[in-house]
Design an enzyme around this catalytic site. Structure first.
Site, PDB file in Angstrom:
ATOM      1  N   SER A 131      31.041  35.963  45.505  1.00 10.15           N
ATOM      2  CA  SER A 131      32.265  36.848  45.111  1.00 10.15           C
ATOM      3  C   SER A 131      33.200  36.413  46.601  1.00 10.15           C
ATOM      4  O   SER A 131      32.717  36.626  47.738  1.00 10.15           O
ATOM      5  CB  SER A 131      31.974  38.186  45.141  1.00 10.15           C
ATOM      6  N   HIS A 185      33.496  34.434  41.583  1.00  9.87           N
ATOM      7  CA  HIS A 185      33.685  35.896  41.284  1.00  9.87           C
ATOM      8  C   HIS A 185      34.855  36.141  42.025  1.00  9.87           C
ATOM      9  O   HIS A 185      34.840  36.420  43.249  1.00  9.87           O
ATOM     10  CB  HIS A 185      32.372  36.611  41.616  1.00  9.87           C
ATOM     11  N   ASP A 229      37.562  39.344  42.555  1.00 11.62           N
ATOM     12  CA  ASP A 229      37.282  41.092  42.409  1.00 11.62           C
ATOM     13  C   ASP A 229      38.788  41.312  42.879  1.00 11.62           C
ATOM     14  O   ASP A 229      39.235  41.259  43.849  1.00 11.62           O
ATOM     15  CB  ASP A 229      36.382  41.526  43.515  1.00 11.62           C
ATOM     16  N   MET A 250      41.304  44.292  42.874  1.00  7.42           N
ATOM     17  CA  MET A 250      41.203  45.893  42.813  1.00  7.42           C
ATOM     18  C   MET A 250      42.560  46.570  43.082  1.00  7.42           C
ATOM     19  O   MET A 250      43.348  45.883  43.615  1.00  7.42           O
ATOM     20  CB  MET A 250      40.364  46.320  44.106  1.00  7.42           C
ATOM     21  N   HIS A 289      36.768  39.697  37.982  1.00  9.28           N
ATOM     22  CA  HIS A 289      36.347  41.165  37.723  1.00  9.28           C
ATOM     23  C   HIS A 289      37.415  42.115  37.934  1.00  9.28           C
ATOM     24  O   HIS A 289      37.614  42.217  39.341  1.00  9.28           O
ATOM     25  CB  HIS A 289      35.081  41.274  38.706  1.00  9.28           C
ATOM     26  N   MET A 327      38.746  45.733  38.687  1.00 10.31           N
ATOM     27  CA  MET A 327      38.382  46.936  38.799  1.00 10.31           C
ATOM     28  C   MET A 327      39.857  47.566  39.219  1.00 10.31           C
ATOM     29  O   MET A 327      40.439  48.165  40.151  1.00 10.31           O
ATOM     30  CB  MET A 327      37.567  46.937  40.377  1.00 10.31           C
ATOM     31  N   MET A 341      26.859  46.993  37.231  1.00 14.97           N
ATOM     32  CA  MET A 341      27.467  47.163  38.448  1.00 14.97           C
ATOM     33  C   MET A 341      25.971  47.847  39.455  1.00 14.97           C
ATOM     34  O   MET A 341      25.510  48.660  39.106  1.00 14.97           O
ATOM     35  CB  MET A 341      28.486  48.170  38.969  1.00 14.97           C
ATOM     36  N   PHE A 397      33.687  47.859  47.275  1.00 11.30           N
ATOM     37  CA  PHE A 397      33.480  47.037  48.593  1.00 11.30           C
ATOM     38  C   PHE A 397      32.230  46.329  48.711  1.00 11.30           C
ATOM     39  O   PHE A 397      31.206  46.554  47.988  1.00 11.30           O
ATOM     40  CB  PHE A 397      33.239  48.380  49.766  1.00 11.30           C
ATOM     41  N   ASP A 406      26.068  42.623  40.016  1.00  8.22           N
ATOM     42  CA  ASP A 406      27.175  42.629  41.071  1.00  8.22           C
ATOM     43  C   ASP A 406      26.767  43.783  42.122  1.00  8.22           C
ATOM     44  O   ASP A 406      27.122  45.008  41.728  1.00  8.22           O
ATOM     45  CB  ASP A 406      28.266  42.595  40.401  1.00  8.22           C
ATOM     46  N   GLY A 416      25.013  43.999  46.153  1.00  6.00           N
ATOM     47  CA  GLY A 416      23.881  43.893  46.934  1.00  6.00           C
ATOM     48  C   GLY A 416      22.932  42.810  46.631  1.00  6.00           C
ATOM     49  O   GLY A 416      21.438  43.073  46.830  1.00  6.00           O
TER      50      GLY A 416
HETATM   51  C1  DX5 Z   1      31.974  45.198  44.676  1.00  3.43           C
HETATM   52  C2  DX5 Z   1      32.653  43.879  44.293  1.00  3.43           C
HETATM   53  C3  DX5 Z   1      31.456  42.660  44.722  1.00  3.43           C
HETATM   54  C4  DX5 Z   1      31.308  42.459  45.879  1.00  3.43           C
HETATM   55  C5  DX5 Z   1      29.784  42.206  45.998  1.00  3.43           C
HETATM   56  O1  DX5 Z   1      32.979  46.305  44.219  1.00  3.43           O
HETATM   57  O2  DX5 Z   1      32.675  44.076  42.708  1.00  3.43           O
HETATM   58  O3  DX5 Z   1      31.826  41.741  43.765  1.00  3.43           O
HETATM   59  O4  DX5 Z   1      31.954  41.407  46.341  1.00  3.43           O
HETATM   60  O5  DX5 Z   1      29.636  41.862  47.250  1.00  3.43           O
HETATM   61  P1  DX5 Z   1      28.029  41.889  48.161  1.00  3.43           P
HETATM   62  O6  DX5 Z   1      27.461  40.769  47.351  1.00  3.43           O
HETATM   63  O7  DX5 Z   1      28.460  41.850  49.270  1.00  3.43           O
HETATM   64  O8  DX5 Z   1      27.452  43.249  47.683  1.00  3.43           O
HETATM   65 ZN    ZN Z   2      32.795  42.104  41.438  1.00  2.00          ZN
END
Ligand code: DX5
Ligand code: ZN
Length: 222
Positions: free
Chosen positions: A10, A33, A35, A37, A66, A68, A137, A143, A175, A177
């Site tokens: 990501s 990936h 993101d 937002m 992705h 959001m 998720m 974040f 996705d 952690g």
């Molecule tokens: C969170 C994102 C993830 C994020 C994951 O809302 O959708 O894609 O980048 O980041 P890590 O792998 O650091 O948890």
């Molecule tokens: Zn994501």
């Protein structure tokens, strides 16, 4: 089997003003990936189609977008149009998820649907064939760098069992952690597509980090 698992770094954890250099570091990944937002669906803001189009032109691997964002019915097709290989929107935000998935597929993208940690997966069972991937998720979206939520794993198992029962070809993505110490749990629960932000871009050697994640998955996929 390692061959049917995917590792998608990501870029939320990349350096936003050195994106081209950071993209060049993940050439061994399956997808990048991306993101998106909007500060409404989640309390954070990243970038929109103009930036994603530049990432598309620069990335060594295909894009896994992705979204959001609110109102994906209106905005998601634009990402398929600019050439993203997959476009995933949130079930919680979509007005007509099946119609939207069909539009995305008709535009040549893989259609994905995502659910937040507290959103049940059962409503997806009857529409599973309309999607190419389902994203469970494993943190609250918004974040990077948050802790993996193991309590989401029973939901992933139920989805995996249902997909198998129906013979669905859908990819199951996690996705949030995902790291060398959490990826095995997700693989055991049925995930085959793994997003990792900080675990890849936070590493001095992203290629080695990707390889290590892949290897752990290979030992746990069944
Ligand atoms: C969170 C994102 C993830 C994020 C994951 O809302 O959708 O894609 O980048 O980041 P890590 O792998 O650091 O948890
Ligand atoms: Zn994501």
């Amino acid at each position: 089997m390692v061959s049917d698992a995917r590792i998608n770094p990501s870029i939320l954890a990349a350096d936003f003003v050195n994106m081209q250099a950071d993209l060049a570091r993940i050439g061994t990944a399956d997808f990048v990936h991306v993101d998106v937002m909007d500060n409404h669906f989640v309390p954070n803001l990243t970038f929109g189609p103009q930036m994603v189009e530049r990432i598309q032109a620069t990335s060594p691997v295909p894009l896994d977008v992705h979204l959001m964002i609110d109102d994906p019915d209106r905005w998601a097709p634009g990402y398929a149009e600019l050439g993203a290989a997959s476009v995933t929107f949130h079930l919680e935000a979509a007005n007509e998820p099946v119609a939207l998935a069909r539009r995305l597929r008709a535009m040549g993208a893989r259609a994905g649907v995502a659910v937040k940690p507290m959103t049940p997966v059962e409503p997806l069972f009857d529409i599973i064939d309309d999607f190419d991937q389902i994203l469970v998720m494993t943190v609250e979206p918004g974040f990077g760098g948050q802790s993996f939520m193991p309590e989401t794993m029973p939901k992933l198992r139920r989805l995996r069992d249902e997909a198998r029962r129906r013979g669905a070809q859908v990819w199951l993505q996690v996705d949030g952690g995902i790291s060398a110490s959490t990826i095995a749990q997700a693989a055991d629960a049925g995930a085959d597509t793994f997003v990792a932000g900080s675990a890849v871009f936070g590493s001095d050697d992203p290629t080695a980090a990707i390889a290590a994640l892949r290897e752990t998955v290979g030992a746990h996929r069944h």
